[in-house]
Write a protein that holds these residues in place. Structure first.
Motif, PDB file in Angstrom:
ATOM      1  N   PRO A 152       1.576  -9.035   7.457  1.00  0.00           N
ATOM      2  CA  PRO A 152       2.019 -10.127   6.833  1.00  0.00           C
ATOM      3  C   PRO A 152       2.251 -10.146   5.534  1.00  0.00           C
ATOM      4  O   PRO A 152       1.862  -9.393   4.712  1.00  0.00           O
ATOM      5  N   LEU A 153       3.250 -10.898   4.930  1.00  0.00           N
ATOM      6  CA  LEU A 153       3.844 -10.744   3.633  1.00  0.00           C
ATOM      7  C   LEU A 153       2.602 -11.061   2.404  1.00  0.00           C
ATOM      8  O   LEU A 153       2.989 -10.750   1.379  1.00  0.00           O
ATOM      9  N   ASN A 154       1.654 -11.875   3.011  1.00  0.00           N
ATOM     10  CA  ASN A 154       0.687 -12.272   2.003  1.00  0.00           C
ATOM     11  C   ASN A 154      -0.607 -11.222   2.023  1.00  0.00           C
ATOM     12  O   ASN A 154      -1.670 -11.553   1.573  1.00  0.00           O
ATOM     13  N   LYS A 155      -0.344  -9.996   2.843  1.00  0.00           N
ATOM     14  CA  LYS A 155      -1.338  -8.886   2.936  1.00  0.00           C
ATOM     15  C   LYS A 155      -0.828  -7.733   2.481  1.00  0.00           C
ATOM     16  O   LYS A 155       0.445  -7.423   2.609  1.00  0.00           O
ATOM     17  N   PRO A 156      -1.662  -6.775   2.144  1.00  0.00           N
ATOM     18  CA  PRO A 156      -1.123  -5.303   1.649  1.00  0.00           C
ATOM     19  C   PRO A 156      -0.267  -4.760   2.858  1.00  0.00           C
ATOM     20  O   PRO A 156      -0.623  -4.827   3.934  1.00  0.00           O
ATOM     21  N   SER A 157       0.798  -4.259   2.498  1.00  0.00           N
ATOM     22  CA  SER A 157       1.809  -3.590   3.732  1.00  0.00           C
ATOM     23  C   SER A 157       1.082  -2.038   3.803  1.00  0.00           C
ATOM     24  O   SER A 157       0.238  -1.465   3.234  1.00  0.00           O
ATOM     25  N   ALA A 158       1.718  -1.288   4.853  1.00  0.00           N
ATOM     26  CA  ALA A 158       1.420   0.285   5.084  1.00  0.00           C
ATOM     27  C   ALA A 158       1.585   0.998   3.932  1.00  0.00           C
ATOM     28  O   ALA A 158       1.143   1.782   3.593  1.00  0.00           O
ATOM     29  N   GLY A 159       2.766   0.681   3.409  1.00  0.00           N
ATOM     30  CA  GLY A 159       3.363   1.465   1.966  1.00  0.00           C
ATOM     31  C   GLY A 159       2.394   1.129   0.724  1.00  0.00           C
ATOM     32  O   GLY A 159       1.814   2.333  -0.063  1.00  0.00           O
ATOM     33  N   ASP A 160       1.566  -0.077   0.880  1.00  0.00           N
ATOM     34  CA  ASP A 160       0.830  -0.178  -0.222  1.00  0.00           C
ATOM     35  C   ASP A 160      -0.584   0.710  -0.130  1.00  0.00           C
ATOM     36  O   ASP A 160      -1.329   1.345  -1.042  1.00  0.00           O
ATOM     37  N   TYR A 161      -0.939   0.877   1.094  1.00  0.00           N
ATOM     38  CA  TYR A 161      -2.113   1.563   1.685  1.00  0.00           C
ATOM     39  C   TYR A 161      -1.627   3.275   1.234  1.00  0.00           C
ATOM     40  O   TYR A 161      -2.488   3.890   0.678  1.00  0.00           O
TER      41      TYR A 161
END
Length: 291
Positions: A55-64
């Motif tokens: 979801p847009l209010n959570k870290p994305s896979a790219g963030d990890y």
């Protein structure tokens, strides 16, 4: 107290002074692979994976991916410095690594928000104030906030990330020299890694908008090679690998710039003599709408 090793009659003792410099294949391999997966692959995995998973209010896979990069890369850089035959000042290395992590972390947060904007229609080939989803925001002071976000993402974050990165690589390079009579040939494994390494640095230079920094580093490497040759020293296999990677990167950047030299839209976003368009700006302008 001194210790001496005695060899048996007829046996051969091979000491470090008789061996050629060793190519650090494992370190270069891991550094190249994690660069491609965690840095280059970061925006790609955000596009491929379903939005419902992140979801847009959570870290994305790219963030990890970015978080992993921020930990693994400085560790590998420290391991490279450990293998250098000429140890640079530890305080300089530690300060560089701390600055690197801080800059990469600033970029992590700003780039995460920027990706959310892309999913909402933000166009990378346009400036912040020219983007359709931002130019009509009310109150107008909100646009200043997005320009501040762009500053942290594309300028401050990149500078604090890449300046220490290239300084550490250059410090390592200064220790990659040996006598002319030693074996300086780069092994086949090094030649196999050369293409992927150079191609990644091309992406780093163009997408990171750090061409000036890269050129200064490359010129410093050239000056170091010339200076050391006068003393009878030449790059060892690791020095050859890094120098050839940077040389190939210069050629790739030149081809990239020549190919897009006449693009009017990209020319408007990247004015001035040092015109080096970003690959993802090219993607949003010429590729994205075709799919």
């Amino acid at each position: 107290m001194c210790f001496y090793l005695h060899s048996q009659p007829g046996s051969k003792h091979i000491g470090p002074s008789l061996k050629g410099p060793k190519f650090h294949f494992q370190l270069w391999f891991f550094l190249t692979v994690q660069n491609w997966i965690l840095d280059f692959g970061r925006p790609i995995v955000m596009i491929i994976l379903p939005l419902e998973w992140f979801p847009l209010n959570k870290p994305s896979a790219g963030d990890y991916f970015h978080m992993a990069y921020n930990v693994i890369t400085p560790f590998l850089l420290l391991k490279l410095i450990e293998r250098s035959s000429r140890a640079p000042p530890r305080s300089v290395v530690f300060l560089g690594v701390v600055t690197f992590v801080m800059g990469a972390s600033i970029h992590l947060v700003a780039d995460s928000i920027n990706h959310r904007l892309l999913l909402s229609g933000y166009q990378l080939h346009l400036s912040v104030r020219e983007n359709p989803i931002i130019k009509d925001l009310k109150p107008a002071t909100l646009i200043d906030s997005f320009e501040l976000l762009y500053f942290y993402d594309e300028q401050l974050g990149h500078l604090m990330w890449y300046i220490p990165f290239f300084i550490i690589l250059f410090l390592y390079f200064t220790g990659c020299f040996s006598q002319v009579n030693e074996d300086q040939k780069m092994p086949v494994s090094g030649w196999m890694l050369l293409g992927p390494s150079a191609l990644y640095y091309w992406y780093l230079v163009t997408e990171g908008q750090i061409f000036e920094l890269f050129v200064l580093t490359f010129l410093a490497m050239v000056a170091t090679v010339i200076h050391r040759r006068r003393k009878g020293l030449v790059p060892d296999p690791n020095g050859h690998f890094l120098f050839l990677s940077f040389s190939a990167t210069m050629c790739l950047v030149a081809v990239w710039v020549a190919w897009l030299w006449g693009d009017p839209v990209l020319r408007k976003k990247y004015p001035g003599l040092l015109y080096v368009p970003e690959p993802w700006a090219y993607y949003t302008l010429h590729v994205k709408d075709r799919h």
